[in-house]
Write an enzyme that holds these catalytic residues in place. Structure first.
Site, PDB file in Angstrom:
ATOM      1  N   CYS A  37      -2.345  -0.020   7.076  1.00  0.00           N
ATOM      2  CA  CYS A  37      -1.572   1.223   7.052  1.00  0.00           C
ATOM      3  C   CYS A  37      -1.829   2.089   8.283  1.00  0.00           C
ATOM      4  CB  CYS A  37      -1.875   2.002   5.785  1.00  0.00           C
ATOM      5  SG  CYS A  37      -1.260   1.177   4.319  1.00  0.00           S
ATOM      6  N   GLU A  73       0.852   4.182   1.718  1.00  0.00           N
ATOM      7  CA  GLU A  73       1.387   4.780   2.942  1.00  0.00           C
ATOM      8  C   GLU A  73       2.553   3.945   3.474  1.00  0.00           C
ATOM      9  OE1 GLU A  73      -1.715   3.850   2.275  1.00  0.00           O
ATOM     10  OE2 GLU A  73      -3.213   5.102   3.257  1.00  0.00           O
ATOM     11  N   CYS A 107      -5.899   2.289   5.439  1.00  0.00           N
ATOM     12  CA  CYS A 107      -6.733   1.106   5.695  1.00  0.00           C
ATOM     13  C   CYS A 107      -6.597   0.642   7.138  1.00  0.00           C
ATOM     14  CB  CYS A 107      -6.359  -0.019   4.734  1.00  0.00           C
ATOM     15  SG  CYS A 107      -4.681  -0.635   4.930  1.00  0.00           S
ATOM     16  N   HIS A 160       0.819  -1.210   0.000  1.00  0.00           N
ATOM     17  CA  HIS A 160       0.000   0.000   0.000  1.00  0.00           C
ATOM     18  C   HIS A 160       0.854   1.261   0.000  1.00  0.00           C
ATOM     19  CE1 HIS A 160      -4.025  -1.822   1.606  1.00  0.00           C
ATOM     20  NE2 HIS A 160      -3.588  -2.422   0.523  1.00  0.00           N
TER      21      HIS A 160
HETATM   22 ZN   LIG Z   1      -3.251   0.415   3.444  1.00  0.00          ZN
END
Ligand SMILES: [Zn+2]
Length: 177
Positions: free
Chosen positions: A121, A70, A111, A68
């Site tokens: 994240c 981040e 998330c 992801h």
């Molecule tokens: Zn994430």
């Protein structure tokens, strides 16, 4: 990498947050679209100097695996050698020193649930102890119900929902759906 880690962006305070979010959107547009995940971009900004400095960028699936934005931005920053940190701030002794005052700009709410086995994240940002998180748009319930922003707030991180780029952030995120 197109941006930093070493570029200073002089800009006025009022437009500054949206400009950083636009940089995050540029990152999101680099994602390879997939029907099973969003295309998200993230920019990390240090506020230790008079002018904010972009210290890292990331986007979905940039690093190998179902990674992801981040987490990728954080991971890229943390992998910088210690002797490069002085470019961001003369007195910073560690990555943690810089992250403690860092702002996160992400095109979509971090998330709170991962089905892939990687940590969400929101947890990664909390562990990194960043200062503030600016968000382009909330995560829609396409896949899971997201509570990332609330988790950040609960952990003492300032969460700021930026106005104006919600639709663009969502459209870029759903490319490939
Ligand atoms: Zn994430």
């Amino acid at each position: 990498m197109r941006f930093p880690p070493y570029t200073v962006y002089p800009m006025t305070p009022e437009g500054q947050h949206l400009q950083f979010l636009r940089l995050a959107l540029d990152e999101a547009k680099k994602c390879t679209p997939t029907p099973t995940a969003f295309c998200v971009g993230c920019v990390l900004v240090s506020c230790l100097e008079a002018e904010p400095i972009v210290i890292s960028t990331g986007y979905s699936r940039e690093l190998p695996g179902n990674t992801h934005a981040e987490a990728n931005a954080l991971s890229k920053f943390c992998s910088l050698p210690q002797d490069q940190l002085s470019k961001f701030n003369a007195s910073a002794q560690s990555h943690a020193d810089i992250l403690a005052s860092a702002d996160v700009y992400t095109t979509m709410e971090p998330c709170s649930i991962r089905t892939s086995g990687l940590p969400p994240c929101a947890e990664t940002l909390i562990d990194a102890r960043v200062k503030r998180c600016f968000i382009g748009v909330g995560e829609p319930d396409d896949f899971v119900h997201c509570e990332g922003a609330q988790k950040l707030v609960n952990a003492g991180i300032d969460v700021i929902w930026l106005k104006g780029l919600e639709e663009e952030s969502l459209n870029v995120a759903r490319r490939g759906h």
